[in-house]
Design an enzyme around this catalytic site. Structure first.
Site, PDB file in Angstrom:
ATOM      1  N   HIS A 213       0.815  -1.215   0.000  1.00  7.63           N
ATOM      2  CA  HIS A 213       0.000   0.000   0.000  1.00  7.63           C
ATOM      3  C   HIS A 213       0.851   1.269   0.000  1.00  7.63           C
ATOM      4  O   HIS A 213       0.340   2.376  -0.186  1.00  7.63           O
ATOM      5  CB  HIS A 213      -0.938   0.007   1.209  1.00  7.63           C
ATOM      6  CG  HIS A 213      -2.241   0.701   0.970  1.00  7.63           C
ATOM      7  ND1 HIS A 213      -2.384   1.735   0.076  1.00  7.63           N
ATOM      8  CD2 HIS A 213      -3.468   0.510   1.514  1.00  7.63           C
ATOM      9  CE1 HIS A 213      -3.631   2.161   0.075  1.00  7.63           C
ATOM     10  NE2 HIS A 213      -4.320   1.430   0.937  1.00  7.63           N
TER      11      HIS A 213
ATOM     12  N   ASP B 222      -2.503   1.652  -4.444  1.00  5.95           N
ATOM     13  CA  ASP B 222      -3.764   1.926  -3.754  1.00  5.95           C
ATOM     14  C   ASP B 222      -4.766   0.813  -4.029  1.00  5.95           C
ATOM     15  O   ASP B 222      -4.654   0.076  -5.026  1.00  5.95           O
ATOM     16  CB  ASP B 222      -4.347   3.265  -4.211  1.00  5.95           C
ATOM     17  CG  ASP B 222      -3.519   4.460  -3.737  1.00  5.95           C
ATOM     18  OD1 ASP B 222      -2.905   4.353  -2.652  1.00  5.95           O
ATOM     19  OD2 ASP B 222      -3.483   5.476  -4.454  1.00  5.95           O
TER      20      ASP B 222
END
Length: 453
Positions: free
Chosen positions: A426, A430
């Protein structure tokens, strides 16, 4: 004219290597490209081929010894030719105070000894997984304290052991080695660090009864309620280090998609015999790999890696294929996967997997991956949550593929189904980007074009 045999480059930034086993002996005939000796790293066990045909005239580096890359380790010449044993450059060592020291070298003894080997037949059960275990040589030299002569033999250790010694401020000369010629193994130094009351004092070691072997010399020890306590192999520990490093480095997030493989299953059944006649196996992994390659072209963020504060977006698509071994796991890389059709991918995947199990991989074949596929579904897992292979930013876990009852247009039908899991970092990827990528993967599998096969 004689031909020198050198220690091959075992990967970028690797400055030295360890010989695990000589396949040929002095005086043996050898053909060009015939396996000559075996090396081991934290990534790969590989048999190194002979650079020329002839007779193995001399071996300069013994089994278990570590030498710099491009050092001459042996000489091949014509029958009857006399070859001089080349002098092996020393691997610089660093004392406990950080100052470099120099081990004695007379051209017949090697600077260091690294890879574990079975110390005795009684330890065969424990030694078997240790023999091919990786030693993770590091370009920056790890330390080794100045070592005293004992019975004419120096204490020896691998670069990994010296690095651990430096990190824990340990004088290797205090440790009684259990390896060949008194070599200090990784198990020895870890046991020394973890058991200070028993190990840190040389006097306490010398006070042991001669009949009482050290813990690391035994196949196992007995714990509470009769439990067997077995030291992990070096390969197992190395895998553990990599996995813990990845969990500490990447912000792992997962997305799980259910995929209908029915169309792929039909295509596979119709074409697999043709592929077998061509020397390839048409598996579900072949289809998945082809779809992944196509989708990585459209989603460059997934085919990326992180280098410090920089994101590196790769033009080439190099697929890592996780292969389970008897005593561990290895991830050979299919280079240039983006340029291959499904037949080429099938052959390449089968090739690297077979050679990984046979320890025939070249060192460069476990480096440079940009995306990894692992398949826990082979053993029946519905899906897995795989750990990212650093420095990549994503990994695909393939769950078991089986027939299930599913709802189709308000009716119950039987379809070939399975789950795919994308683990992603992450820090760069995304959730929306990951899910768009997986939606395209799902679509590509469920609507696979038969003309591509």
């Amino acid at each position: 004219m004689s031909t020198p045999v050198v220690m091959p480059q075992m990967g970028e930034s690797i400055a030295e290597g360890t010989i695990v086993r000589w396949i040929k002996k002095v005086g043996d005939s050898v053909d060009r490209d015939e396996p000559l000796f075996e090396i081991s790293t934290d990534k790969v066990d590989a048999e190194i081929p002979s650079p020329a045909a002839g007779v193995l005239m001399a071996i300069a580096v013994k089994e278990g010894e570590t030498v710099p890359v491009n050092s001459v380790v042996a000489t091949i010449g014509a029958a009857g030719e006399v070859a001089e044993v080349p002098k092996v450059p020393e691997v610089p060592k660093v004392g406990a105070n950080g100052a470099k020291t120099s081990a004695q070298a007379d051209g017949t003894s090697a600077p260091t000894v690294a890879a574990p080997a079975p110390p005795s037949t009684t330890n065969a059960a424990l030694a078997a997984p240790l023999a091919p275990a990786p030693q993770a040589p590091q370009a920056p030299q790890a330390p080794q304290a100045p070592e005293a002569e004992a019975g004419g033999d120096r204490h020896k250790s691998s670069p990994l052991v010296r690095r651990i010694a430096k990190e824990h401020n340990v004088d290797i000369g205090q440790i009684q080695g259990s390896g060949i010629g008194g070599r200090v193994t990784k198990q020895d130094i870890l046991g020394f660090i973890e058991s200070p009351s028993d190990s840190r004092s040389p006097d306490s070691r010398s006070a042991r009864p001669a009949s009482e072997p050290l813990v690391q010399d035994r196949p196992f020890t007995i714990g509470a309620a009769g439990a067997q306590i077995v030291p992990m192999s070096v390969m197992r520990k190395k895998i553990a280090e990599h996995m813990v490093l990845s969990k500490r480095t990447s912000a792992h997030v997962y997305s799980v998609f259910e995929v209908n493989y029915s169309k792929v299953d039909q295509i596979r059944k119709a074409k697999k015999d043709d592929y077998e006649r061509s020397g390839a196996k048409l598996t579900y992994t072949s289809f998945i790999a082809k779809v992944i390659v196509d989708c990585l072209r459209a989603h460059r963020t997934i085919n990326a890696s992180i280098d410090g504060d920089n994101a590196v977006y790769h033009h080439e698509i190099n697929l890592g294929i996780a292969v389970a071994l008897e005593n561990g796991l290895i991830v050979p890389v299919v280079k240039g996967a983006g340029e291959k059709n499904i037949l080429g991918l099938s052959r390449a995947i089968q090739d690297v997997a077979d050679r990984a199990r046979a320890k025939k991989l070249n060192p460069e074949e476990v480096h440079g991956g940009t995306f990894t596929i692992t398949n826990p579904g082979n053993f029946g897992a519905q899906f897995g949550l795989p750990i990212i292979n650093q420095p990549q930013v994503a990994i695909l876990g393939v769950g078991t593929i089986e027939k299930r009852a599913v709802v189709i247009d308000d009716l119950i039908g039987i379809r070939t189904m399975g789950y795919l899991t994308l683990g992603y970092d992450h820090r760069l990827v995304d959730g929306a980007v990951a899910d768009q990528f997986m939606a395209d993967v799902k679509k590509g599998i469920e609507n696979f074009d038969p003309s591509q096969v």
